[in-house]
Design an enzyme around this catalytic site. Structure first.
Site, PDB file in Angstrom:
ATOM      1  N   SER A 185       2.797 -19.126  42.975  1.00  0.00           N
ATOM      2  CA  SER A 185       2.348 -19.977  41.973  1.00  0.00           C
ATOM      3  C   SER A 185       2.062 -19.394  40.538  1.00  0.00           C
ATOM      4  CB  SER A 185       1.210 -20.645  42.480  1.00  0.00           C
ATOM      5  OG  SER A 185       1.350 -21.451  43.533  1.00  0.00           O
ATOM      6  N   ASP A 214       4.343 -23.736  42.612  1.00  0.00           N
ATOM      7  CA  ASP A 214       3.715 -24.772  43.300  1.00  0.00           C
ATOM      8  C   ASP A 214       4.071 -26.280  42.910  1.00  0.00           C
ATOM      9  OD1 ASP A 214       2.195 -24.185  40.965  1.00  0.00           O
ATOM     10  OD2 ASP A 214       0.434 -23.923  42.076  1.00  0.00           O
ATOM     11  N   ARG A 231      -1.424 -19.609  52.588  1.00  0.00           N
ATOM     12  CA  ARG A 231      -0.989 -20.258  53.840  1.00  0.00           C
ATOM     13  C   ARG A 231       0.350 -19.766  54.341  1.00  0.00           C
ATOM     14  NH1 ARG A 231      -2.257 -26.495  52.599  1.00  0.00           N
ATOM     15  NH2 ARG A 231      -2.003 -25.799  50.312  1.00  0.00           N
TER      16      ARG A 231
HETATM   17  C1  BG6 Z   1      -1.694 -26.761  47.154  1.00  0.00           C
HETATM   18  C2  BG6 Z   1      -0.423 -26.415  46.964  1.00  0.00           C
HETATM   19  O1  BG6 Z   1      -1.620 -27.997  47.661  1.00  0.00           O
HETATM   20  O2  BG6 Z   1      -2.100 -26.955  45.885  1.00  0.00           O
HETATM   21  C3  BG6 Z   1      -0.560 -25.077  46.364  1.00  0.00           C
HETATM   22  O3  BG6 Z   1       0.277 -25.982  48.037  1.00  0.00           O
HETATM   23  C4  BG6 Z   1      -1.051 -25.170  45.006  1.00  0.00           C
HETATM   24  O4  BG6 Z   1       0.585 -24.326  46.055  1.00  0.00           O
HETATM   25  C5  BG6 Z   1      -2.367 -25.793  45.218  1.00  0.00           C
HETATM   26  O5  BG6 Z   1      -1.404 -23.982  44.366  1.00  0.00           O
HETATM   27  C6  BG6 Z   1      -3.185 -26.000  43.867  1.00  0.00           C
HETATM   28  O6  BG6 Z   1      -4.425 -26.665  44.236  1.00  0.00           O
HETATM   29  P1  BG6 Z   1      -5.626 -25.439  44.637  1.00  0.00           P
HETATM   30  O7  BG6 Z   1      -6.522 -26.349  43.967  1.00  0.00           O
HETATM   31  O8  BG6 Z   1      -5.855 -25.490  46.231  1.00  0.00           O
HETATM   32  O9  BG6 Z   1      -5.277 -24.040  44.123  1.00  0.00           O
HETATM   33  C1  GLC Z   2      -0.887 -20.873  36.790  1.00  0.00           C
HETATM   34  C2  GLC Z   2       0.290 -20.349  37.085  1.00  0.00           C
HETATM   35  C3  GLC Z   2       1.363 -21.409  37.441  1.00  0.00           C
HETATM   36  C4  GLC Z   2       0.834 -22.258  38.451  1.00  0.00           C
HETATM   37  C5  GLC Z   2      -0.498 -22.990  38.024  1.00  0.00           C
HETATM   38  C6  GLC Z   2      -0.916 -23.795  39.019  1.00  0.00           C
HETATM   39  O1  GLC Z   2      -0.862 -21.849  35.612  1.00  0.00           O
HETATM   40  O2  GLC Z   2       0.889 -19.634  35.982  1.00  0.00           O
HETATM   41  O3  GLC Z   2       2.543 -20.855  37.730  1.00  0.00           O
HETATM   42  O4  GLC Z   2       1.856 -23.331  38.668  1.00  0.00           O
HETATM   43  O5  GLC Z   2      -1.329 -21.891  37.885  1.00  0.00           O
HETATM   44  O6  GLC Z   2      -1.171 -23.173  40.493  1.00  0.00           O
END
Ligand code: BG6
Ligand code: GLC
Ligand code: BG6
Ligand code: GLC
Length: 918
Positions: A601, A655, A537
């Protein structure tokens, strides 16, 4: 004179007719009986009325008729409750198709045993089994046994039957209210001659349905008209209100013999019926049965004969002591008297009457024959009405215009009476004209069916044990979870320590975020990028100072294709910059120069907020030339290449950190960020500076990105891992990386673990009928959303099945769906518990840092798995509470992603920077 005789005979005949007329039932009356039974059946099935109804509609735990699966093995069967007691050896062989060999021996049970103590009765049964095994040269053998026990039993499983009441000629004391399987087991133990696994207790109706279902797959009703009468049929689970679950079918034992016990048939019962009931072993009970079945039919005729003799309508008013003795007119006489050859029938009548000491006239013999016909016709017609009610129920269940059904039937009356079956068939067709019905007489008693049920139960029990053995490897004990917590605590300490940091799997990365929002109001426009979760995003975050902090957010989601994810770093960052430019365009801000919070992340080494050296890609990312590089630099270089806009400042934020900050903005107690996502899992928390040996300075706190996904990479969790975890790791993008903890917790891997377990079960023939489909061999079919849907309590098994079908796993049965759900649940539970154990390590660490005996803290949390899974959060929280009882933890779901938090961090950093430069 002649006229006078003729007149007397005519009057007698008319008077006899009048008596017999009360036993004749019109079509309307029969339809009314059908209607009343339909009503009673509904009451028997309903939770509210079940206890008050006389027709008990007992669940039998037999869930399907023979489905073509070929069974194998030797089984014992007992057949108790009909006119003969039998012990059987049933050999099921797999020779192209199912073959069945049966050997049986009939044993008599004397009246004393039938009506003595239960212990005597069961001792005798066991004696007969031992004798039978001897006779077959199998003494001491230990075989699975199926018990046809033809009395009403309450069942909560196939291998248990609480005798509700004796019926027919049985009255052994101390058995009612007891589990007959237990009584039999105890007797086997007393005798100590042989051993047996009692796998199933079934009604004779069920045995008969199964025996016939073996030859005709349309057989869904079992009917007995013998010593007693009863029927069972395949009912939809959704109609069985006493049972959990609404998918599939179960055979219901109607116990219609008791129909009328609550007065429902009073208008149809005659004086004779009342008399027979009064003289029976169980007055007031089994009133319908007493109008129909073999145990009572002869007696009904005898009582009519007595009544007529007393009225001077037969035998010139004479009776004999035999005629007055109950039980003297055997039902077998009726079979002979009703022979379709008039002469034979009349001769039999004369013989029967003479055996009672009477001297019958031709008129007496003809009248007796007529009486027999009326009594048996009434029985056949009543039976047709109740059968019609059962057929109608099945037709309604199937919503079929024309039902095609086979009725498996057995019993001495049906088989022995020359007219009964024809009359029954004819009346059934009249009462249910829209059914294509076939009566199939069981040639093998119910023993074969009992053995089939036993074989299936035995196979299922063996398979169940094997499946549980496998699933047990995925179940963790409390001790194991405590050990996980302990080992993570140890690794975290090693991660924070300068000496051991390099060797540890848990990196404990400093984030340079020094505090959670402290109420200072920030201002300005910030960009945020959110890369590494399930969607990429770009965001514009507007921080406004209106009394208190106000945040406006605008975002756009961009896709990144697989080629870009796994191409070169330059391509990836070009794409990101292209998306930012597009976003600015879209917002009418082309060419802007804004600060940017970069939620990235992945594990990054940071020495300051605006620098992050990517240690390694994780999850699905693999772009080349990025590892070991500063992602801020990579981003800025791409911005320069594009020359469409500028970034005044870039903060790199994990994240977990973004999520913690987003939530802390709402709840100041939020000092921990947690992600349980479709692809990864991780946590961060506020650590004391003096504990972070890898960063200079001892004052205050800093948020540490734990990077716990890698916990286990040095083998710390190997002893809790299963063959499935190894298989999933080996087939993953990064074998050996993020190995164990992340691969045991995050959604994508859970789906893979589930798939591997299912493949194992299928290969072993324990699932999907042993057919391993290409689809099941396909990586990634169980996306997180499917795991969550399958485990949802709101879903009926039918819906689970349709999910499986949607996944391409066609041909799955209801049992398959139940099993898939169980596998998902075991794998999901382990993940939630592991995550809970990890959190327990974290919160206790924070508590100890602060020297607190009790601590309350909030965890900010995000991620698809956490948010969509119906049980994950609950199980995780239960585990956490159990393993860290001194911490009171509140969970706050992040509704705005980590973008808001990243913008806040950037805002603070920009403010501090400008303050410093002043
Ligand atoms: C989101 C965060 O809300 O959650 C992301 O903004 C994060 O940064 C994510 O990686 C994790 O959840 P998913 O399941 O959407 O990867
Ligand atoms: C992976 C990444 C970590 C992140 C997590 C959740 O473990 O290495 O940095 O926080 O995924 O997205
Ligand atoms: C037999 C069954 O064939 O029919 C018995 O195996 C059952 O279990 C019986 O009880 C019913 O008939 P009857 O006439 O023996 O009571
Ligand atoms: C009696 C029993 C019933 C059995 C039937 C036929 O009605 O209660 O369980 O099925 O007889 O044998």
């Amino acid at each position: 004179m002649v006229t006078a005789v003729a007149y007397r005979l005519a009057t007698q005949h008319a008077e006899r007719q009048r008596v017999l007329d009360t036993l004749r039932l019109s079509r309307e009356q029969l339809l009314e009986v059908k209607r009343r039974l339909t009503e009673e059946m509904a009451r028997g099935l309903s939770k509210q009325t079940h206890d008050q109804t006389s027709v008990k509609m007992l669940p039998t735990y037999v869930r399907s008729t023979p489905d073509g699966t070929v069974e194998q093995g030797d089984f014992l069967a007992l057949d108790l409750g009909g006119s003969s007691f039998r012990v059987l050896l049933v050999r099921l062989k797999n020779e192209k198709k199912q073959k069945v060999d049966m050997h049986q021996k009939i044993y008599s049970i004397d009246q004393d045993t039938l009506q003595g103590t239960g212990e005597e009765l069961f001792n005798y049964i066991v004696y007969c089994i031992a004798d039978f095994l001897d006779y077959r040269g199998m003494s001491g053998a230990s075989l699975p046994l199926g018990f046809t026990f033809s009395f009403p039993c309450d069942q909560t499983k196939l291998e248990e039957g609480i005798l509700l009441k004796w019926t027919k000629g049985f009255k052994a004391s101390g058995c009612e209210g007891k589990d007959v399987v237990k009584l039999l087991k105890e007797a086997v133990q007393r005798k100590q001659d042989f051993d047996t696994d009692i796998m199933a207790v079934i009604s004779d109706t069920v045995g008969t349905m199964m025996t016939c279902g073996f030859d005709d797959r349309h057989c869904e009703i079992g009917l007995i008209v013998g010593t007693g009468t009863n029927a069972c049929y395949m009912e939809q689970m959704r109609n069985l209100q006493l049972m959990d679950g609404d998918e599939g079918q179960m055979c219901v034992n109607t116990e219609w013999g008791a129909f009328g016990d609550d007065g429902a048939l009073e208008d149809l019962r005659t004086d004779i019926d009342r008399e027979i009931d009064a003289g029976s072993l169980n007055p007031g009970k089994q009133l319908f049965e007493k109008m129909i079945s073999g145990l009572y039919m002869g007696e009904l005729v005898r009582l009519i004969l007595v009544k007529m003799a007393r009225k001077q309508l037969l035998f010139q008013g004479q009776t004999t002591p035999q005629l007055l003795t109950s039980g003297c007119f055997s039902t077998n006489y009726i079979y002979a008297i009703e022979s379709d050859k008039d002469e034979e029938g009349l001769a039999s009548a004369e013989k029967a009457l003479r055996s009672l000491g009477l001297d019958p006239s031709a008129e007496d013999c003809a009248a007796t024959r007529r009486i027999c016909q009326i009594v048996s016709t009434r029985a056949a017609h009543l039976c047709a009405s109740t059968l019609a009610a059962v057929m109608r129920q099945i037709r309604d269940n199937k919503a079929a215009e024309k039902l095609r059904i086979t009725i498996g039937v057995d019993g001495s009356v049906y088989k022995g009476h020359p007219e009964f079956s024809r009359k029954l068939n004819k009346m059934v067709r009249r009462l249910v004209p829209d059914c294509d019905v076939r009566f199939l007489q069981s040639q093998h008693g119910s023993g074969k069916g009992a053995a089939m049920v036993t074989a299936v139960a035995y196979r299922l029990a063996t398979q169940h044990a094997e499946r549980q053995r496998v699933l047990d490897t995925l179940r963790l004990s409390r001790e194991q979870l405590l050990e996980v917590k302990r080992r993570l605590t140890e690794e975290m300490a090693r991660g924070l320590s300068k000496q051991t940091h390099d060797q540890t799997s848990v990196k404990m990365l400093p984030t340079y975020v020094r505090s959670t929002p402290d109420g200072t109001v920030e201002q300005g426009d910030f960009l945020a990028l959110d890369l590494g979760g399930s969607s990429f995003r770009v965001l514009l975050v507007r921080l406004k100072n209106e009394k208190k902090q106000k945040v406006d957010m605008h975002q756009k989601i961009y896709s990144i294709d697989q080629d870009t994810l796994q191409g070169t770093g330059e391509e990836l960052f070009n794409h990101i910059v292209y998306c930012i430019a597009d976003f600015l365009d879209y917002r009418g801000m082309s060419g802007a120069s804004l600060p940017l919070g970069f939620t990235f992340s992945f594990p990054c080494d940071q020495t300051k907020l605006n620098e992050g050296i990517l240690l390694k890609w994780t999850k699905g990312f693999k772009a080349s030339g990025c590892e070991g590089k500063d992602v801020v630099k990579l981003l800025k270089e791409a911005v320069q290449r594009k020359q469409k806009f500028d970034l005044s400042f870039v903060a790199v934020v994990n994240d977990t950190v973004g999520t913690m900050m987003t939530c802390a903005y709402q709840d100041p107690k939020c000092e921990l960020g947690l992600i349980v996502a479709g692809t990864g899992t991780n946590a961060c928390y506020m650590e004391e500076m003096h504990n972070i040996e890898t960063v200079e300075g001892n004052e205050g706190r800093m948020c540490v990105n734990v990077e716990w996904g890698a916990f286990g990479e040095n083998g710390e969790l190997d002893d809790f891992c299963t063959e499935f975890d190894y298989a999933v790791d080996e087939a993953s993008n990064y074998p050996g990386k993020q190995r164990r903890y992340e691969k045991m917790i995050s959604g994508m891997y859970l789906g893979e673990i589930v798939r591997h377990v299912l493949m194992d079960f299928t290969t072993k023939g324990l699932l999907f009928r042993g057919k391993l489909s290409e689809r099941l061999k396909t990586r990634g079919i169980f996306e997180t959303k499917f795991l969550s849907q399958i485990e949802s309590d709101r879903l009926a098994m039918r819906q689970v099945r349709s999910i499986l079908q949607h996944l391409g796993l066609t041909g799955s049965t209801c049992d398959d769906s139940v099993l898939v759900k169980e596998v998902c649940s075991v794998v999901g539970r382990r993940a939630a518990q592991l995550c809970g154990a990890g959190l327990a390590a974290l919160v206790d660490k924070i508590r100890q840092n602060r020297n607190l005996n009790q601590m309350s803290i909030t965890v900010g949390v995000d991620g698809t798995l956490y948010k969509t899974h119906p049980h994950f959060s609950r199980i995780m929280q239960e585990t956490l509470q159990d393993l860290a009882p001194q911490c009171e933890v509140t969970f706050l779901k992040s509704e705005d992603g980590s973008g808001k938090g990243a913008a806040l961090i950037t805002a603070v950093a920009c403010r501090l920077k400008s303050e410093q430069s002043l």
